[in-house]
Design a protein around this motif. Structure first.
Motif, PDB file in Angstrom:
ATOM      1  N   ALA A   1       0.834  -1.210   0.000  1.00  0.00           N
ATOM      2  CA  ALA A   1       0.000   0.000   0.000  1.00  0.00           C
ATOM      3  C   ALA A   1       0.864   1.253   0.000  1.00  0.00           C
ATOM      4  O   ALA A   1       0.583   2.223  -0.710  1.00  0.00           O
ATOM      5  CB  ALA A   1      -0.931   0.011   1.208  1.00  0.00           C
ATOM      6  N   GLU A   2       1.950   1.228   0.772  1.00  0.00           N
ATOM      7  CA  GLU A   2       2.852   2.376   0.818  1.00  0.00           C
ATOM      8  C   GLU A   2       3.569   2.547  -0.526  1.00  0.00           C
ATOM      9  O   GLU A   2       3.721   3.668  -1.016  1.00  0.00           O
ATOM     10  CB  GLU A   2       3.879   2.217   1.934  1.00  0.00           C
ATOM     11  CG  GLU A   2       4.775   3.422   2.084  1.00  0.00           C
ATOM     12  CD  GLU A   2       5.798   3.262   3.201  1.00  0.00           C
ATOM     13  OE1 GLU A   2       6.542   4.234   3.433  1.00  0.00           O
ATOM     14  OE2 GLU A   2       5.863   2.190   3.819  1.00  0.00           O
ATOM     15  N   ASP A   3       3.997   1.434  -1.113  1.00  0.00           N
ATOM     16  CA  ASP A   3       4.649   1.497  -2.424  1.00  0.00           C
ATOM     17  C   ASP A   3       3.697   2.065  -3.476  1.00  0.00           C
ATOM     18  O   ASP A   3       4.103   2.864  -4.316  1.00  0.00           O
ATOM     19  CB  ASP A   3       5.144   0.121  -2.858  1.00  0.00           C
ATOM     20  CG  ASP A   3       6.354  -0.353  -2.047  1.00  0.00           C
ATOM     21  OD1 ASP A   3       7.011   0.499  -1.421  1.00  0.00           O
ATOM     22  OD2 ASP A   3       6.619  -1.568  -2.053  1.00  0.00           O
ATOM     23  N   ALA A   4       2.427   1.676  -3.422  1.00  0.00           N
ATOM     24  CA  ALA A   4       1.437   2.190  -4.375  1.00  0.00           C
ATOM     25  C   ALA A   4       1.216   3.690  -4.167  1.00  0.00           C
ATOM     26  O   ALA A   4       1.104   4.446  -5.134  1.00  0.00           O
ATOM     27  CB  ALA A   4       0.120   1.437  -4.225  1.00  0.00           C
ATOM     28  N   ARG A   5       1.167   4.131  -2.917  1.00  0.00           N
ATOM     29  CA  ARG A   5       1.001   5.558  -2.631  1.00  0.00           C
ATOM     30  C   ARG A   5       2.199   6.349  -3.129  1.00  0.00           C
ATOM     31  O   ARG A   5       2.052   7.411  -3.729  1.00  0.00           O
ATOM     32  CB  ARG A   5       0.809   5.777  -1.127  1.00  0.00           C
ATOM     33  CG  ARG A   5       0.530   7.234  -0.746  1.00  0.00           C
ATOM     34  CD  ARG A   5       0.596   7.465   0.751  1.00  0.00           C
ATOM     35  NE  ARG A   5       1.909   7.273   1.315  1.00  0.00           N
ATOM     36  CZ  ARG A   5       2.897   8.177   1.258  1.00  0.00           C
ATOM     37  NH1 ARG A   5       2.719   9.317   0.645  1.00  0.00           N
ATOM     38  NH2 ARG A   5       4.065   7.923   1.810  1.00  0.00           N
ATOM     39  N   LEU A   6       3.389   5.835  -2.904  1.00  0.00           N
ATOM     40  CA  LEU A   6       4.594   6.525  -3.362  1.00  0.00           C
ATOM     41  C   LEU A   6       4.646   6.616  -4.883  1.00  0.00           C
ATOM     42  O   LEU A   6       5.149   7.589  -5.435  1.00  0.00           O
ATOM     43  CB  LEU A   6       5.856   5.806  -2.855  1.00  0.00           C
ATOM     44  CG  LEU A   6       6.216   6.013  -1.399  1.00  0.00           C
ATOM     45  CD1 LEU A   6       7.396   5.132  -1.017  1.00  0.00           C
ATOM     46  CD2 LEU A   6       6.526   7.475  -1.117  1.00  0.00           C
TER      47      LEU A   6
ATOM     48  N   ALA B   1       2.215   6.935  -7.021  1.00  0.00           N
ATOM     49  CA  ALA B   1       1.131   7.700  -7.659  1.00  0.00           C
ATOM     50  C   ALA B   1       1.718   8.912  -8.393  1.00  0.00           C
ATOM     51  O   ALA B   1       2.730   9.468  -7.976  1.00  0.00           O
ATOM     52  CB  ALA B   1       0.133   8.160  -6.608  1.00  0.00           C
TER      53      ALA B   1
ATOM     54  N   GLN C   1       4.170  18.138   1.231  1.00  0.00           N
ATOM     55  CA  GLN C   1       3.980  16.696   1.401  1.00  0.00           C
ATOM     56  C   GLN C   1       4.391  15.948   0.128  1.00  0.00           C
ATOM     57  O   GLN C   1       5.065  14.912   0.199  1.00  0.00           O
ATOM     58  CB  GLN C   1       2.516  16.417   1.738  1.00  0.00           C
ATOM     59  CG  GLN C   1       2.157  14.966   1.845  1.00  0.00           C
ATOM     60  CD  GLN C   1       0.648  14.779   2.036  1.00  0.00           C
ATOM     61  OE1 GLN C   1      -0.083  15.705   2.365  1.00  0.00           O
ATOM     62  NE2 GLN C   1       0.191  13.564   1.820  1.00  0.00           N
ATOM     63  N   GLU C   2       4.015  16.466  -1.028  1.00  0.00           N
ATOM     64  CA  GLU C   2       4.362  15.825  -2.296  1.00  0.00           C
ATOM     65  C   GLU C   2       5.868  15.875  -2.556  1.00  0.00           C
ATOM     66  O   GLU C   2       6.441  14.920  -3.084  1.00  0.00           O
ATOM     67  CB  GLU C   2       3.605  16.478  -3.458  1.00  0.00           C
ATOM     68  CG  GLU C   2       2.125  16.173  -3.451  1.00  0.00           C
ATOM     69  CD  GLU C   2       1.837  14.720  -3.763  1.00  0.00           C
ATOM     70  OE1 GLU C   2       1.660  14.380  -4.948  1.00  0.00           O
ATOM     71  OE2 GLU C   2       1.791  13.910  -2.806  1.00  0.00           O
TER      72      GLU C   2
ATOM     73  N   ARG D   1       7.315  13.192  -0.515  1.00  0.00           N
ATOM     74  CA  ARG D   1       7.004  11.898  -1.138  1.00  0.00           C
ATOM     75  C   ARG D   1       7.948  11.627  -2.302  1.00  0.00           C
ATOM     76  O   ARG D   1       8.472  10.524  -2.453  1.00  0.00           O
ATOM     77  CB  ARG D   1       5.541  11.873  -1.604  1.00  0.00           C
ATOM     78  CG  ARG D   1       5.143  10.555  -2.255  1.00  0.00           C
ATOM     79  CD  ARG D   1       3.637  10.457  -2.458  1.00  0.00           C
ATOM     80  NE  ARG D   1       3.104  11.338  -3.456  1.00  0.00           N
ATOM     81  CZ  ARG D   1       2.864  10.993  -4.725  1.00  0.00           C
ATOM     82  NH1 ARG D   1       3.152   9.774  -5.156  1.00  0.00           N
ATOM     83  NH2 ARG D   1       2.338  11.865  -5.567  1.00  0.00           N
TER      84      ARG D   1
END
Length: 154
Positions: A9-14, A16, A135-136, A139
């Motif tokens: 889930a964290e990898d998918a968020r990163l 994006a 925040q971005e 990321r």
């Protein structure tokens, strides 16, 4: 884009895409309004010849295209690197080419320092978005650090 350093889930968020919020909304709105007003102006002007009308419409379409292009800036991570689409140019840089991510005061958008000494603006992360932009930027820096890490990371 699982790299073994985070949860799926964290990898998918990163992974994006990076897109601005405020500039996207504003430029899409301005483009649509400008094009609609151009059409209304052409229809409302009496005695406008076909070439004049075409010129007005062409100018309105050009402004709308520019606004659309501004609204479509982004940075899209993939397995090999980052595809950066800015206002006029699109460039793909590999993770190994990215030395650092900078977003200090006075910068309108994130800048990447590249291994060849060049810098690349990433208009997909814009200061106008305030805390979201910060925040971005974090990321993106995290993503770069994870994707460019080597077993012996000097």
């Amino acid at each position: 884009m699982a790299d073994g350093t985070g949860t799926p889930a964290e990898d998918a968020r990163l992974a994006a895409p990076f897109r601005p919020r405020l500039a996207r909304r504003v430029t899409l709105t301005v483009g649509v309004v400008f094009l609609a007003l151009t059409v209304a102006l052409v229809l409302a002007m009496p005695g406008l010849g076909p070439l004049d009308a075409a010129g007005f419409l062409l100018f309105g379409a050009a402004v709308a295209w520019f606004c659309w292009r501004q609204a479509s800036v982004r940075a899209v991570p993939d397995e090999t690197g980052l595809l950066v689409r800015n206002l006029l140019f699109t460039r793909h840089v590999t993770w190994a080419q990215i030395v650092s991510v900078r977003f200090g005061q006075g910068r309108a958008w994130v800048q990447l320092d590249l291994a060849d000494g060049d810098t690349l603006a990433v208009m997909g992360v814009q200061r106008a978005d305030g805390a979201f932009a910060e925040q971005e930027a974090r990321r993106l820096a995290t993503l770069v650090a994870r994707r460019s890490a080597t077993p012996r990371d000097d």
